[in-house]
Design a protein around this motif. Sequence first.
Motif, mmCIF file in Angstrom:
data_model
loop_
_atom_site.group_PDB
_atom_site.id
_atom_site.type_symbol
_atom_site.label_atom_id
_atom_site.label_comp_id
_atom_site.label_asym_id
_atom_site.label_seq_id
_atom_site.Cartn_x
_atom_site.Cartn_y
_atom_site.Cartn_z
ATOM 1 N N GLU A 1 -39.055 101.066 -20.698
ATOM 2 C CA GLU A 1 -37.997 102.086 -20.671
ATOM 3 C C GLU A 1 -37.329 102.241 -22.027
ATOM 4 O OE1 GLU A 1 -37.020 104.263 -18.352
ATOM 5 O OE2 GLU A 1 -38.738 103.604 -17.144
ATOM 6 N N GLU A 2 -37.146 101.135 -22.748
ATOM 7 C CA GLU A 2 -36.419 101.226 -24.018
ATOM 8 C C GLU A 2 -37.161 102.033 -25.068
ATOM 9 O OE1 GLU A 2 -38.046 96.891 -23.784
ATOM 10 O OE2 GLU A 2 -37.183 98.396 -22.420
ATOM 11 N N TRP A 3 -38.462 102.251 -24.892
ATOM 12 C CA TRP A 3 -39.197 103.067 -25.849
ATOM 13 C C TRP A 3 -38.815 104.546 -25.756
ATOM 14 C CZ3 TRP A 3 -44.965 101.607 -27.076
ATOM 15 C CH2 TRP A 3 -45.005 100.300 -27.559
ATOM 16 N N TYR A 4 -38.109 104.932 -24.701
ATOM 17 C CA TYR A 4 -37.649 106.313 -24.557
ATOM 18 C C TYR A 4 -36.227 106.511 -25.074
ATOM 19 C CZ TYR A 4 -41.688 107.329 -21.563
ATOM 20 O OH TYR A 4 -42.969 107.504 -21.076
ATOM 21 N N GLU A 5 -35.582 105.448 -25.496
ATOM 22 C CA GLU A 5 -34.168 105.490 -25.845
ATOM 23 C C GLU A 5 -33.954 105.738 -27.333
ATOM 24 O OE1 GLU A 5 -32.816 101.695 -24.518
ATOM 25 O OE2 GLU A 5 -33.077 102.163 -22.375
ATOM 26 N N PRO B 1 -36.932 107.967 -30.395
ATOM 27 C CA PRO B 1 -37.575 107.063 -29.436
ATOM 28 C C PRO B 1 -38.955 106.615 -29.898
ATOM 29 C CG PRO B 1 -37.509 109.307 -28.587
ATOM 30 C CD PRO B 1 -36.657 109.286 -29.806
#
Length: 371
Positions: free
Chosen positions: A199-203, A207
């Motif tokens: 999920e953190e790769w979309y933040e 990103p």
Amino acid sequence: MPQINPERWHAVEKLIDHFCNTNQVPAIALQVNVKETSRLYSRGRQRLNDNGDTLREDAIFLIASITKPIVVLGVLKLLEEGELLLGDRVKQFIPEFGCAGKHGITIRHLMTHTSGLPDMLPNNRELRSANAPLSEFVKQICQLSPDEPPGRIVQYQSTGIAILSEVIQRITGLSCAEYLNQVLFQPMGMKDTSLGVPEEWYEGDQPKVERIVEIRIPDELDIEPDWDWNSPYWRGFGAPWGGLLTTISDLGKLVEMLKNRGVFQQKRLFSHRTILKATKDQLATISGLSATEKEGKGWGLGWQMVSNTKSDYYGDLLSTSTYGHGGATGTLLWIDPELETSAIILTTQPQEPHGRFLARITNAIVSAIEG
């Protein structure tokens, strides 16, 4: 002492330029190490419709089946800790697996592609089309009947690697992705590597997911955009048999550890004996295999033995001690101990079944080494 001939290395770069300039391969990233010398080269497009050379230096590639031996390394870490043995039956860890003729399948069978299981589930396409979770794949693999009894045939099997990932989860309580991050990627500083997009790769404002290179999908597979290699579903799925995302520099750290027989930057992650066993042909230890069945095949624990394989990925010039693995998205990793050389070739052009681009690049690399 082996070293790179500068003039011949230029021929490697020219070949890569040719593949990209003629649009035979959308993007190529290359890392070659000869002893302590490292060469990097990349060309091509980050997105298929880009103009010019837009491939980022920190591009993230989906490396497909190179994932398999990395998952096996995770299981070998458990072996070193006394959690399992190669001869343990899989049903000891996954009781529901021990049915339909799979009672005798061992951890060793799964690591050496001798379990008798098929490569994929019969309804693989339907499951992907439905965006099924990994747990559903594992559930159905547990219900499968093998094509042959364990230890009788050498048959490449993604399903077996999926079961190894489940063994990791049953023993550690962690998903395969979490476990590999904890015991492999974090200790080696592989910060841009993950089994499936987290999920953190979309933040953030930039990103990390934007660094993933787009793969050219073959016409025969370009019918289900909801589950192809570029889809959010498949990127996030984290297939233990083919879902690792990484960079050329991160993967180079793993290669360094393997070349140093378990040591990375003076820190021992695996015993010398573990890496030696994983990277030597193990088919002789499978008593039920006939000489005919072994012919033209060679497997360590997760790693393919180049001298014994009929795969065209590796070209024609590597030494008999070479081991490695290829990926269906157009990727290849090999280590030649005799030549003291390793290569990582990441492309976005699927090359099944022959891998001719990869083989031609490998031949050019080996030809550039002298001494």
